[in-house]
Write an enzyme that holds these catalytic residues in place. Sequence first.
Site, PDB file in Angstrom:
ATOM      1  N   HIS A 408       0.829  -1.332   0.032  1.00  0.00           N
ATOM      2  CA  HIS A 408       0.009  -0.044   0.047  1.00  0.00           C
ATOM      3  C   HIS A 408       0.784   1.079   0.030  1.00  0.00           C
ATOM      4  O   HIS A 408       0.649   2.347  -0.457  1.00  0.00           O
ATOM      5  CB  HIS A 408      -1.049  -0.192   1.229  1.00  0.00           C
ATOM      6  N   CYS A 716      25.258   2.596 -34.338  1.00  0.00           N
ATOM      7  CA  CYS A 716      25.190   2.959 -33.013  1.00  0.00           C
ATOM      8  C   CYS A 716      26.442   3.469 -32.689  1.00  0.00           C
ATOM      9  O   CYS A 716      27.497   2.783 -32.574  1.00  0.00           O
ATOM     10  CB  CYS A 716      25.032   1.583 -32.514  1.00  0.00           C
TER      11      CYS A 716
END
Length: 756
Positions: A408, A716
């Site tokens: 919670h 890349c």
Amino acid sequence: MSDTEFVQWLEACSGADTGAVGGKSANLGELAGLDVPVLPGFTTTASAYEYYVEETGIGEAIADDLEGLDVENVSDLQNRGERIRRTISEAAMPEDLSSAIVDRYDALAARLELDDPEVAVRSSATAEDLPDASFAGQQETFLNVAGETELLESIKHCFASLFTDRAIAYRENNDFDHFQVKLAVAVQKMGRADLAASGVLFTLDPDTGFEEVVTIEAAYGFGEPIVQGVVDPDRYVVFKPTTGIVEKQLGGKTQRMVRRNGGTKLEPVPEDERDEFALSDERIRELATYATRIEEHFGTPQDVEWLVDGDLEELFVVQARPETVHGAATENVIRTYSLEESGEELLTGVAIGNAVATGSVRVLSDHRQMDQVQEGDVLVTEMTDPDWVPVMKRASAIVTDRGGKTSHAAIVSRELGIPAIVRTGNATDALADGDLVTVDCSTDTGRVYAGELAFEVSEEVVDEIPETETDVKLILGDPGRAFALAALPVDGVGLAREEFIVTSHVGSHPLELLARGEEAQFVDALRTGIAKIGAAFYPDEVIFRLSDFKTDEYRNLEGGFKYEPEEANPMLGWRGASRYYDDEFREAFRLECEAYRQVREDVGLDNVTVMVPFCRTIEEGERVLELLEEFGLSREEMDVWVMAELPSNIVLADRFAALFDGFSIGSNDLTQLTLGVDRNSEHLASLFDETDDAVTRSIESLIETAHDHDRPVGICGDAPSTISGYTEFLLEAGIDSISVSPDVAVETILTVSELE
């Protein structure tokens, strides 16, 4: 009033009845109409609660106790709340209301063919679980309730729990009228999770809002300890499109809540059971299937509680409600947090929320000390509990010894935008009041550093991004960032590196793990990391570069010194393709291939492909491709790319094109090897130039030859984003894709679009 105004069978309710029976009961009724298993039961109505308050005459006393309330005065809030709850619980229930409830309970007993069946009695607030409000955990649940007397008392206590301290504070802070929020009570057959397992799930990743996964937390016994953060649960991540299991994390599960003497108690879990997952793979997939079905029905991400009944050996959904953090979000912004300086690492744990915060430590052992927390403090406690909600807003971050990703307190932390680190194990001992610390939750592993370190927050707004003919992809190494970056409008991942996964999540040399019989650790970690990145960008292609550690880097891993030679020049040494077929390393490469096989076949991520680095010769390429086939990666089902980072790759591009399905230019190594320059040498720094004609002509030649053989070419590296004019050069040369780091992805897309 008629009985049906006081009680309803759950299956007679639907989502349209939220105002009458509350969010929990309405959703359970809605689920009962789906092919989702729900425990049988009934619900009281909001009218029953109103009737109770009216007939007992307690409304005026409640209003008097709320008059002049200041929720910042914790002591006053606690005193008023206790008086209100006592007033509600001690009132005598009207006879016609109690008769209606008892009659329905008897009817449920007849359905179940049981005398005085045990039931779970759950509060269902009429404003609970709405998309703009999270009342989770504010009202009470009572388990193992049996018999008419105990049932009626439990329902009264549920009514009273509408006025817990945290519920009162939440309504005050969110401008909810206390008398407009009413309470219904769901009464269902008691599921025997104490004999099996239970837990919670989200139909998304609760930290990032990534919606293509189901995130499940599971532990033995009843589920309350998970919600309260008392138990460290297992965590499973399932990819919705394939129901493949992306990730499985074993939780501590040291305790479980079980039935004892008509009530419940926590008991220790035997060590051998702790080391086992609470759910089988089959059960995990079954649960994910139900979760996806629920989400599709309600049309919004869901927060679901579930259990396995140990008597029946069946799975049941206990409740479903809208997920209130990401489900209500309207802003389409990617925020990336990164530290700008380093510091002493004090402890680690599970990160909640992708953020960084600094502040002064405040260690609390009890929520009644919460008035000690000042605005901007870092709240440190054994476990965060719903009772802490009134003070959580003051904290800049939360650090706990225990707790899970879907406890919670974790939910509330996300809702408030507060980073939290749970399950540190020893935060309350390692940190002291007044310590200045930095809480870093920018990756999966949360870290607390000494001192207030500088950090940067960058934002990317991802709507209204133009389409480009040239693909713009990401360079990515950290799987922990994948779900957060999934919303970027890119065309997949052009380079994903294994090395980060090995160093961060394995730490040992693969041959060392093989020698210890622990190779499953390597495969599981690599499989999970690959799957997380593959799932994040599915169905776009994700190209993973096979391992490219140099010998000195491998030596830094645990046990690496036993297996790695000391080389004078590791950059030109035993690395990349040359390792895979070597008898000394072949078995380690088999583990890599097994991880990819599982990702593609077991998880179903056929968008994941591999790329071979530092492949010096055609013969070497042929040997690696043969090994891939031998180790279960069929060329008929998967593309294999090759890095173009050696002059030999350029000169023999036509022959490499006959072997591989695509090229990816590694501009850094290509520049070093073309110009004969060590880029780390201060004396040669001025000569390292990726725009040198020798380099750019090599790139142009590669692209032309590759296209002649119908092979795509990508690049890349940081050159497109750091060198002025480099992107324009690549587009003119006909590059098919450009891969960049996430922080410049949107900027690169805009640049490419403008140039095109």
